[in-house]
Scaffold this motif. Structure first.
Motif, short mmCIF file in Angstrom:
data_model
loop_
_atom_site.label_atom_id
_atom_site.label_comp_id
_atom_site.label_asym_id
_atom_site.label_seq_id
_atom_site.Cartn_x
_atom_site.Cartn_y
_atom_site.Cartn_z
N ASN A 184 0.83 -1.20 0.00
CA ASN A 184 0.00 0.00 0.00
C ASN A 184 0.86 1.24 0.00
O ASN A 184 2.06 1.19 0.29
N THR B 269 -4.96 6.41 1.93
CA THR B 269 -4.23 5.16 1.75
C THR B 269 -4.81 4.43 0.54
O THR B 269 -6.04 4.35 0.40
N ASP C 23 -4.15 0.75 -1.98
CA ASP C 23 -3.42 -0.50 -2.17
C ASP C 23 -2.58 -0.44 -3.43
O ASP C 23 -2.91 0.26 -4.40
#
Length: 606
Positions: free
Chosen positions: A550, A562, A564
């Motif tokens: 991530n 955030t 991935d």
């Protein structure tokens, strides 16, 4: 109460409450009314209609509940001689007084009416809670199992078999009462009331000559009542005693009032027993009456542990029987194992076989004339630890007691021969070494220990704390931290629990982690870019020895987003920060937990 010529217009009679009946008054004008004065006026109207118009002498319900959840006394139940200046709840709400709410079912039931017509009108929450409270009070006072059922003898002498203990009016007679909307709530009311009550006694049976007497007519002989030993489902507390009582409910068909003025089931203390069975001689009862046998469990202080269980039966023409002959037959008991003269050691089960013409109450176990325990459940046995005595000859004796108090015994002699206890420690493990050291695990080897009997295994200590054990002379310790110093020692133990001293201590430092952090490249904005409005933060990350899990964006150390994978694109609204210099940091974490990062500087100009 309404009086005529100095006497009650409707004389009171009392019968132990076994059924709870829910009604509605079927008056739409009371639907949802919460005004106390209006509801009092409605109760007075019901009294006038029942006592004068119908000529009953009082309200037909035992209790009423208005739209606000207030509870009103219906049928007056306070017994003769009681004062009502400062009445208690028990004096106002007498569960056992016979009311007039359900034709044929009034003797032994409690009827509560919700004020209103609930054919189509939904029951207000406050009123529903009021119904639950008054029914919980009565069920708790009389130990009624609201989820159960039992046979019920109607006033005309017929039986309603399997009638639930808490019902709507329509469950007993042909009526729409208590209205569809209230009837839909009956199971909810049951569940709510049941959640506040004690657990239920089970297994009650009544027999005459081996035949069930529930709802039957009996005339001559000895009635046998028995029930299961009670243990509370939550606390596992076992009943110390049981309280039972035989109530004459009412007499010949068509006789409205019983000659007994007060027949509340638990008004009289009843009889206390520590057994789970009793016998009643029919010759002591009256002919052509309906009786109810009640029983409940008590704790050591005499407080109820269970709800009340009951059985109904009817007497016919009673024949006076000869008094029962006393039971003088002794129980028969023998010791099945161990055998006479047998050599024994360790823990030994003393198994017996006990029989009696009436029944075994308990079996006691003695060693060398000292009582060591008892058992009241077949098969009667006891687990005896022979190591509590010295080696040599010992006597085992048992005594059986039957339900009439008769007793008999048996005994044998045995020889105790326990081996000497093993108190010798194994030898200390030698030459502890550490091999195959990596960044997160290490393998330990040592020279095996010896023991006078046998080594059972080894305890593994890391930094002075036991972290595992091993059956052989090696052990692999995992999940360690890289570049960390650990100290290890091992000890040996045998089957008797003896443990050796610890081995030599070996110190180990795990290796440096070979995992490389991801490399982050910020594509935009450029270094010291002048920005305004919404700006695209774009970055990518690569990992030479793994994969990127991530990526995260921080502005002035504050986390923003955030995502991935190894690609980050985030539209940042610069209006969230002040004019001037700001630091953007993008981090990337790989599949082994390593984190890499990169930074750039921007200037908000407007």
């Amino acid at each position: 109460l309404r009086f005529k010529n100095g006497a009650e217009d409707w004389p009171r009679s009392f019968h132990g409450t076994r059924k709870l009946v829910i009604h509605h008054t079927a008056v739409k004008g009371s639907n949802g009314v919460t005004d106390l004065e209006k509801n009092k006026e409605a109760v007075r109207s019901i009294y006038y209609y029942h006592a004068y118009t119908q000529g009953w002498g009082d309200i037909g319900y035992n209790a009423l509940v208005d739209g606000a959840g207030n509870v009103y006394e219906g049928r007056y139940g306070t017994h003769e001689g009681a004062r009502r200046e400062n009445p208690t709840a028990e004096q106002i709400m007498v569960p056992d007084v016979e009311a007039g709410h359900t034709a044929g079912y009034n003797q032994g039931s409690f009827g509560v009416a919700a004020m209103g017509d609930f054919t189509r009108f939904n029951v207000p929450t406050a009123q529903l809670e009021g119904l639950k409270k008054v029914l919980t009070y009565v069920a708790d006072e009389r130990g009624v199992n609201v989820q159960g059922n039992s046979d019920f003898r109607r006033y005309d002498g017929s039986w309603h078999l399997g009638l639930n203990n808490l019902i709507g009016h329509r469950d007993a007679t042909a009526t729409a009462c208590p209205g569809e909307k209230l009837y839909e709530k009956v199971q909810e009311i049951k569940n709510s009331v049941d959640s506040f009550l004690l657990h239920n006694l089970s297994g009650l049976s009544g027999t005459l000559n081996g035949l069930d007497i529930e709802s039957k007519k009996v005339e001559m002989g000895i009635l046998n009542f028995s029930w299961d030993t009670f243990a509370d489902e939550d606390t596992q507390q076992v009943a110390s005693n049981y309280q039972y009582l035989l109530e004459r409910v009412y007499g010949k068909v068509g006789v409205a009032s019983d000659t007994q003025t007060w027949e509340t089931a638990w008004f009289y203390p009843g009889t206390i027993t520590d057994k789970t069975s009793v016998q009643i001689d029919l010759s002591k009862l009256e002919s052509n009456f309906n009786y109810v046998f009640y029983v409940r469990a008590l704790d050591s202080l005499g407080k109820p542990l269970s709800t009340v269980k009951h059985i109904n039966f009817e007497t016919g023409e009673i024949f006076i029987s000869e008094p029962p002959q006393p039971d003088e037959t002794l129980p028969v008991i023998s010791i099945v194992s161990p055998q006479e003269g047998e050599t024994i050691s360790g823990n030994v089960y003393i198994d017996t076989q006990a029989t009696d013409n009436v029944g075994i109450e308990k079996v006691e176990f003695y060693i060398n004339n000292s009582l060591i325990g008892e058992d009241n459940v077949t098969p009667y046995n006891f687990d005896w630890d022979t190591k509590t005595l010295s080696d040599g000859v010992a006597t085992i004796a048992v005594k059986a007691y039957d339900l009439s108090g008769n007793q008999s015994g048996a005994g044998i002699g045995v020889i105790i021969d326990n081996p000497e206890p093993d108190t010798e420690d194994p030898t200390i493990p030698a030459d502890l070494t550490a091999v195959n050291i990596s960044e997160n695990q290490v393998t330990l080897n040592w020279v095996a220990s010896g023991d006078n009997v046998a080594v059972a295994g080894y305890n593994i200590y890391r930094n002075g704390t036991k972290v595992g054990d091993a059956s052989a002379n090696d052990y692999q310790d995992s999940n360690l931290m890289p570049e960390t110093v650990y100290s290890y020692a091992v000890s040996a133990f045998d089957q008797a629990g003896n443990e050796s001293e610890k081995s030599n201590i070996v110190e180990v430092k795990t290796l440096i982690s070979s995992n490389q952090a991801p490399v982050v490249d910020i594509l935009s904005p450029g270094v010291e870019a002048q920005v305004s409005g919404v700006v695209l933060i774009s970055a990518k990350a690569t990992d030479s020895d793994g994969s990127v899990e991530n990526m995260k964006v921080y502005v002035d150390g504050v986390w923003m987003v955030t995502k991935d994978g190894g690609v980050m694109e985030y539209n940042f609204n610069t209006r969230k920060v002040s004019l001037g210099k700001h630091i953007i940091e993008v981090t990337a974490e790989d599949n082994q937990g390593k984190i890499g990062s990169a930074q750039t500087v921007i200037y908000r100009i407007k």
